[in-house]
Design a protein around this motif. Structure first.
Motif, PDB file in Angstrom:
ATOM      1  N   LYS A  19     -31.918 -98.265  58.326  1.00 47.69           N
ATOM      2  CA  LYS A  19     -32.879 -99.359  58.548  1.00 47.69           C
ATOM      3  C   LYS A  19     -33.026 -99.646  60.034  1.00 47.69           C
ATOM      4  N   HIS A  26     -28.708-110.855  63.907  1.00 47.16           N
ATOM      5  CA  HIS A  26     -27.684-111.858  64.197  1.00 47.16           C
ATOM      6  C   HIS A  26     -28.085-113.247  63.683  1.00 47.16           C
ATOM      7  N   GLY A 103     -27.935 -99.171  60.522  1.00 49.38           N
ATOM      8  CA  GLY A 103     -27.491 -99.392  59.141  1.00 49.38           C
ATOM      9  C   GLY A 103     -26.808 -98.187  58.518  1.00 49.38           C
ATOM     10  N   SER A 143     -25.284-109.929  56.306  1.00 50.78           N
ATOM     11  CA  SER A 143     -26.381-110.750  55.784  1.00 50.78           C
ATOM     12  C   SER A 143     -26.857-110.224  54.431  1.00 50.78           C
ATOM     13  N   ARG A 183     -20.166 -99.216  68.764  1.00 49.76           N
ATOM     14  CA  ARG A 183     -19.447-100.494  68.707  1.00 49.76           C
ATOM     15  C   ARG A 183     -19.329-100.892  67.266  1.00 49.76           C
ATOM     16  N   THR A 185     -19.927-103.437  64.269  1.00 47.88           N
ATOM     17  CA  THR A 185     -20.800-104.552  63.892  1.00 47.88           C
ATOM     18  C   THR A 185     -19.993-105.837  63.750  1.00 47.88           C
ATOM     19  N   ALA A 270     -26.713-104.630  65.683  1.00 43.98           N
ATOM     20  CA  ALA A 270     -25.684-105.523  66.217  1.00 43.98           C
ATOM     21  C   ALA A 270     -25.626-105.558  67.741  1.00 43.98           C
TER      22      ALA A 270
HETATM   23  O1  PMV Z   1     -25.710-102.764  63.634  1.00 46.06           O
HETATM   24  P1  PMV Z   1     -25.954-102.799  62.173  1.00 46.06           P
HETATM   25  O2  PMV Z   1     -26.796-101.646  61.667  1.00 46.06           O
HETATM   26  O3  PMV Z   1     -24.687-102.940  61.387  1.00 46.06           O
HETATM   27  O4  PMV Z   1     -26.833-104.114  61.878  1.00 46.06           O
HETATM   28  C1  PMV Z   1     -26.266-105.394  62.025  1.00 46.06           C
HETATM   29  C2  PMV Z   1     -27.310-106.457  61.830  1.00 46.06           C
HETATM   30  C3  PMV Z   1     -26.766-107.876  61.969  1.00 46.06           C
HETATM   31  O5  PMV Z   1     -27.869-108.779  61.846  1.00 46.06           O
HETATM   32  C4  PMV Z   1     -26.136-108.097  63.339  1.00 46.06           C
HETATM   33  C5  PMV Z   1     -25.724-108.181  60.893  1.00 46.06           C
HETATM   34  C6  PMV Z   1     -26.287-108.337  59.487  1.00 46.06           C
HETATM   35  O6  PMV Z   1     -25.478-108.261  58.557  1.00 46.06           O
HETATM   36  O7  PMV Z   1     -27.504-108.568  59.293  1.00 46.06           O
END
Ligand code: PMV
Length: 307
Positions: A19, A26, A103, A143, A183, A185, A270
């Motif tokens: 995604k 955040h 994602g 989320s 990094r 999340t 993130a």
């Molecule tokens: O970095 P990713 O792909 O894990 O996306 C994290 C998105 C956040 O909004 C920072 C956390 C979430 O659970 O929505």
């Protein structure tokens, strides 16, 4: 088991989408909306029966569930929810960068749950438990957006309270740039949660502004107003920086993309490295911007549907 037997045993497989968050990461963890789209087949998982302990086979080697490799740990937690007929080898193949804001962990979780369901058939298993177990290893407080898009695909807005609302949005040309900095999340999510705890009167209004950016951004996209959608992305980047989740590598990629003709650019996911998303006016500009980064570091993609 000899080599021929291993080859002849059935292999089960499953896929999950990656995604990209266009606006609102955040803040979405704390109840604000986000605008996001799936990228199909971000991860494919193959499962085969194995003589010996269950393990995950990655580019860097094979890791048993008891090892401290994060993917093996996630596999171990997932398998604790499943009655397997035999130990297994799990081989994921990612078509997006891993740990980079696209994602990949949710894509792996959903692909694994689908592959396990097919492997264990006709016995049924609770795929939701598998997805939760894997996501719980990588996220502080997910989320649910990544898991939804990994499973269902599509483009739309998402809130914790209301879930996903699919939107009809015209196709637009974006560039995804990987800073190459991995990094976790959960570290990034916890950083923002700490800031909210320490400075609620400052951070809550930032979330409220991000919510407005998401609502306006959707309207601009629906009206094909690329210039203002790009500005929304730029403002969102400024606020993500204020929340402490940007990184000099994100900032460099954002600035290079903007200087090369992007209408807007921001970190996606993130942050703290990971990927940057840039909006462009057409496919040619997207290709040109992608080609301006090191080989393999950036790719052009279309989000939304063809008119
Ligand atoms: O970095 P990713 O792909 O894990 O996306 C994290 C998105 C956040 O909004 C920072 C956390 C979430 O659970 O929505």
């Amino acid at each position: 088991m000899n080599g021929a037997d291993q080859v002849n045993r059935p292999i089960a497989s499953g896929t999950g989408n990656a995604k990209v968050i266009v606006l609102g990461e955040h803040a979405v963890v704390h109840g604000s909306p986000a605008l996001a789209a799936a990228m199909t087949n971000g991860c494919e998982v193959k499962i085969e029966p194995w003589d010996g302990p269950s393990h995950v086979l990655l580019a860097e080697g094979a890791f048993e569930c008891a090892s401290n490799h994060p993917v093996a740990t996630a596999l171990g937690r997932a398998l604790a929810n499943v009655e397997l007929p035999t130990p297994v080898r799990v081989t994921p193949h990612f078509s997006v960068p891993v740990g980079a804001g696209l994602g990949s962990s949710a894509a792996f979780a959903v692909a694994l749950s689908r592959a396990l369901a097919s492997f264990c058939a006709p016995r049924t298993l609770d795929r939701g438990l598998v997805v939760q177990a894997v996501e719980g290893c990588f996220h502080g407080r997910p989320s649910g957006l990544d898991a939804y898009l990994a499973e269902q695909g599509g483009i739309g807005s998402f809130t914790r309270a209301e879930g996903f609302t699919p939107l009809r949005l015209p196709a637009l040309n974006f560039v995804v740039i990987n800073t190459g900095i991995q990094r976790e999340t959960s570290t990034q999510v916890n950083r923002v949660s700490d800031l909210l705890t320490r400075f609620p009167n400052i951070v809550s209004p930032i979330f409220a502004t991000i919510a407005e950016i998401v609502r306006d951004g959707i309207r601009f996209w629906q009206n094909n107003n690329l210039k203002d959608l790009g500005t929304c992305m730029n403002i969102n980047q400024g606020l993500l920086d204020a929340l402490g989740v940007s990184h000099p590598a994100n900032q460099r990629a954002v600035e290079l993309a903007r200087a090369s003709g992007a209408l807007g650019a921001k970190l996606t996911g993130a942050g703290g490295g990971g990927c940057v998303l840039a909006l462009t006016d057409c496919a040619e500009t997207a290709d040109r911007i992608a080609n301006g980064f090191a080989s393999g570091a950036a790719f052009a993609t279309v989000l939304g549907e063809d008119k």
